[in-house]
Design an enzyme around this catalytic site. Structure first.
Site, PDB file in Angstrom:
ATOM      1  N   GLU A 111       0.857  -1.184   0.000  1.00 42.01           N
ATOM      2  CA  GLU A 111       0.000   0.000   0.000  1.00 42.01           C
ATOM      3  C   GLU A 111       0.896   1.236   0.000  1.00 42.01           C
ATOM      4  OE1 GLU A 111      -3.730   1.539   2.727  1.00 42.01           O
ATOM      5  OE2 GLU A 111      -1.859   0.952   3.718  1.00 42.01           O
ATOM      6  N   GLU A 207      -8.974  11.334   2.324  1.00 45.02           N
ATOM      7  CA  GLU A 207      -9.210  10.322   3.346  1.00 45.02           C
ATOM      8  C   GLU A 207      -9.360  11.023   4.686  1.00 45.02           C
ATOM      9  OE1 GLU A 207      -6.206   7.127   5.288  1.00 45.02           O
ATOM     10  OE2 GLU A 207      -6.507   6.980   3.148  1.00 45.02           O
TER      11      GLU A 207
END
Length: 221
Positions: A111, A207
């Site tokens: 990630e 986010e």
């Protein structure tokens, strides 16, 4: 934010909507490749953050107040090593949020984030290892990495690495030259140093996992 929390919603985001759009050809590093229009919508818990988007125009907006974890944005599937992502707009957050390029590798499962603006620095987490820095697109970026053990991912519960570049001079518009970050990360094990990493999706995203804020962005690449 706890790193495990990040991955919990990132996993669901991996199943976000994607639809192919027209592409044109461009040359990069001496190779013929495709330069795609936006073909991927990232939408995890977007209903908790008033997420709205126009995929064809490459624009999205979001507004939140003490939300559950969410990650929303626009981009491409699959990603690639050479894309320069352009973004422009507004971003404001009281706490617990990023405005960033975000994506995954399939193998090795990884990630990654290139954080352009934020109200939380992931490299400040006690579990993160700061390994260096890179200068790109008019600023220095701090590089850190972290290993997630038995955490949710785009492939289910797995152990995998995370890589972050965190920009010193925060901004809400500009270009992100991804190759600069990938090449710097490779010195610290990213993609096992592979010349052509196995990319999953790659997006510009907002986010948040608390606080209040808003964002309105235009994305291209």
């Amino acid at each position: 934010m706890k790193f495990a929390t990040v991955l919990a919603f990132a996993t669901a985001a991996g199943a976000a909507f994607a639809s192919p759009l027209a592409s044109s050809e461009t040359t990069e590093a001496g190779q013929l490749s495709k330069r795609q229009s936006i073909n991927y919508v990232q939408n995890y818990n977007g209903n908790a953050a008033n997420f709205k988007y126009d995929q064809h125009a490459g624009t999205y907006s979001t507004r939140w107040t003490n939300p559950p974890d969410f990650v929303v944005g626009l981009g491409w599937s699959p990603g690639n090593s050479y894309r320069t992502i352009k973004f422009s707009g507004s971003y404001s957050s009281s706490s617990s949020s990023y405005s960033a390029v975000y994506g995954w590798l399939n193998n090795p499962l990884t990630e990654y984030y290139v954080v352009e603006n934020y109200s939380y620095d992931p490299c400040s987490n006690s579990g993160a290892q700061v390994v260096g820095s890179v200068t790109s697109d008019g600023s220095n970026y701090k590089i850190c990495k972290h290993t997630q053990y038995d955490q949710p991912s785009i492939q289910g519960t797995k152990t995998f690495g995370q890589y972050f570049s965190v920009r010193a001079n925060k901004r809400n518009s500009g270009s992100v030259t991804l190759s600069k970050h990938f090449n710097a990360w490779k010195q610290h094990g990213f993609a096992n140093g592979a010349a052509n990493p196995d990319f999953n999706y790659q997006v510009f995203a907002t986010e948040a996992f608390g606080g209040t804020g808003s964002a309105s962005m235009s994305v291209s690449g």
